[in-house]
Structure formats: structure tokens, C-alpha cells
Design a protein around this motif. Structure first.
Motif, PDB file in Angstrom:
ATOM      1  N   ARG A 129      14.155   3.208  24.384  1.00 49.39           N
ATOM      2  CA  ARG A 129      14.720   2.293  25.089  1.00 49.39           C
ATOM      3  C   ARG A 129      16.109   2.627  24.777  1.00 49.39           C
ATOM      4  O   ARG A 129      16.453   3.341  23.872  1.00 49.39           O
ATOM      5  CB  ARG A 129      14.358   1.010  24.317  1.00 49.39           C
ATOM      6  N   GLU A 130      16.746   1.707  25.469  1.00 47.20           N
ATOM      7  CA  GLU A 130      18.391   1.624  25.237  1.00 47.20           C
ATOM      8  C   GLU A 130      18.815   0.187  25.406  1.00 47.20           C
ATOM      9  O   GLU A 130      17.965  -0.742  25.447  1.00 47.20           O
ATOM     10  CB  GLU A 130      18.874   2.489  26.633  1.00 47.20           C
ATOM     11  N   LEU A 134      20.376  -0.695  19.307  1.00 43.77           N
ATOM     12  CA  LEU A 134      20.627   0.201  20.084  1.00 43.77           C
ATOM     13  C   LEU A 134      21.867  -0.324  20.904  1.00 43.77           C
ATOM     14  O   LEU A 134      21.748  -1.271  21.812  1.00 43.77           O
ATOM     15  CB  LEU A 134      19.491   0.401  20.932  1.00 43.77           C
ATOM     16  N   SER A 153      25.766   0.699  23.547  1.00 42.99           N
ATOM     17  CA  SER A 153      26.471   1.646  24.229  1.00 42.99           C
ATOM     18  C   SER A 153      27.695   2.080  23.276  1.00 42.99           C
ATOM     19  O   SER A 153      28.214   1.460  22.280  1.00 42.99           O
ATOM     20  CB  SER A 153      27.078   0.838  25.422  1.00 42.99           C
ATOM     21  N   CYS A 206      24.147   6.085  24.464  1.00 46.48           N
ATOM     22  CA  CYS A 206      23.514   5.077  23.615  1.00 46.48           C
ATOM     23  C   CYS A 206      23.480   5.457  22.249  1.00 46.48           C
ATOM     24  O   CYS A 206      23.173   6.597  22.037  1.00 46.48           O
ATOM     25  CB  CYS A 206      21.942   5.103  24.125  1.00 46.48           C
ATOM     26  N   ARG A 230      22.360   4.706  18.501  1.00 48.48           N
ATOM     27  CA  ARG A 230      20.756   4.388  17.773  1.00 48.48           C
ATOM     28  C   ARG A 230      21.327   4.256  16.273  1.00 48.48           C
ATOM     29  O   ARG A 230      21.465   5.502  15.560  1.00 48.48           O
ATOM     30  CB  ARG A 230      19.730   5.211  18.027  1.00 48.48           C
TER      31      ARG A 230
END
Length: 238
Positions: free
Chosen positions: A112-113, A143, A145, A153, A155
């Protein structure tokens, strides 16, 4: 790092967005979870929390006013065996499904982002609490930007084993109000959990949230020895 008052930290920001608190009660017997949502638009404010078989979901308070359900209708909390998952989006289901297939919390979130809601690119924040054999551990993730640049992305996963009594961590989506909204930065904030009963704790968190922007709050206390839980929901819309 010196712990700070959870209520003061929450009330210091008029628009933290969505927030997750995880910690351990001062007497050491309970895992404490809180999740809240806020809203600036009519669509975001038109929500309530309702119970489900394994957790809670968001639901439109007035279905006739629901505009776009894509990022506001989801299951924030689900229980998988002795693990409680709490997130600010539909990644709850991703974590649940992939962990059920043998993946880890961190591995599940690699699929996921952040949310596709430019220019804010709202971070996806997630937490998981495990109570097993009288031992509690938890993890949190964000997560986000790269400073508002959607091509990258970032994390981050934070893991807390045998957490200290009376302390917890607080993570939220935004550092405050703004255009675009500034994403949360750094490690989840170290906060005082205290030893309040569940109703007193829920009331303190609810009262600390900005009156105009708060929408719903969920609180769960899990007995670490037995993994049994009690929960509370507070909705502004009634």
C-alpha cells in the motif's frame, strides 16, 4: 524522551486529522487503543462509527448527503486471533487478509501507499496490538509522500515490545491545519496513558479534540492476561 500529556498534545492541534493512540495502562494490566476521526468538509463530517462482528466501521450518518465514499467509508478496527488492527483507511483489510495468509504487519503494508488525495496525499497510519501469554507488544506504521511529492512513498514502522506501564504512543495524519495539509513527521509521540477507567479515558480524549472538527472516537481496553476486551464509541452525530 519525556512523555507528555495525551490530552494536551491532542488539544494543541486544531486539525490532527485522524489519530491512533496505543499504550499500556499504569497498572500494567490493560492494552489501551484509541482511534479518532475528524473532518473539515460536510462529506467527512457526515460519519459515525458502528460496531461490526470483529471491530468497527465508518458509516454515513445521513446517506442522502454522502458524496464520495472512497476514502471515508472503511473498517478502522478488526480483530485477527490475538491481534487487534487499527488504521485510518481500507489498509485495515489489507493487513487482516495478508497477515491471515502468513505475512507480517510490515510486509502487508508494503503493498500500500499514502492516499491518492492530492495535494494533501494523506498518510496511511496503522497500528497493531498483540496480547499473548500475558505479554503485550505493538507496532505502528506511517506511509507518506516525500514532502508532498507523490512519486516517492516513505515507509516507517515503529515496534514496541513489552511497553512501559502508563505510557503509549500517538500518531496522527497531519501536523496541523493548512493548504495543503502538512503530513505527520517523526516517531509517534510518547504520551502518558495513566490509569483511568475506559469511560474516563474516552471522555478525556473526546474533550481534547477540537469541537468543530471532531467526528467520532473509538476506545478499546484489552486485558493483557486474557485478551478479553471492552470498547466504547462516541459519535458527534446522534
Amino acid at each position: 524522551m519525556k512523555p507528555i500529556s495525551l490530552e494536551k498534545e491532542i488539544s494543541s492541534v486544531t486539525y490532527p486529522g485522524r489519530g491512533i493512540v496505543i499504550g499500556r495502562s499504569a497498572d500494567g494490566t490493560k492494552a489501551v487503543i484509541a482511534y479518532f476521526i475528524m473532518g473539515r468538509s460536510e462529506n467527512s463530517r457526515n460519519r459515525i462509527f458502528v460496531e461490526t462482528e470483529d471491530g468497527i466501521k465508518t458509516q454515513a450518518f445521513d446517506e442522502s448527503k454522502l458524496i464520495d465514499p472512497s476514502l471515508i467509508i472503511y473498517s478502522p478496527v478488526r480483530k485477527l486471533d490475538n491481534k487487534t488492527i487499527v488504521t485510518n483507511g481500507d489498509q485495515t483489510d489489507t493487513i487482516y487478509e495478508l497477515m491471515n495468509e502468513g505475512e507480517t504487519f510490515e510486509e502487508s503494508l508494503r503493498t500500500r501507499e499514502f492516499e491518492p488525495d492530492g495535494p494533501n496525499y494523506t498518510p496511511r497510519i496503522s497500528g497493531i496490538v498483540k496480547c499473548s501469554g500475558g505479554v503485550m507488544e505493538y507496532a505502528m506504521s506511517i506511509l507518506k509522500s516525500a514532502d508532498g511529492i507523490p512519486d516517492s512513498c516513505q515507509r516507517y514502522t515503529f515496534m514496541y515490545s513489552t511497553p512501559l506501564q502508563g505510557l503509549g504512543r500517538y500518531i496522527h495524519t497531519y501536523m496541523g491545519d493548512g493548504t495543503p495539509l502538512p503530513s505527520f513527521e517523526g516517531e509517534p509521540t510518547l504520551v502518558e496513558i495513566g490509569n483511568d477507567d475506559i469511560d474516563t479515558f474516552a471522555e478525556k480524549v473526546w474533550n481534547a479534540l477540537d469541537e468543530d472538527n471532531k467526528v467520532s472516537l473509538f476506545v478499546r481496553y484489552i486485558d493483557i492476561a486474557s485478551d478479553t476486551a471492552e470498547s466504547r464509541i462516541i459519535n458527534k452525530n446522534k
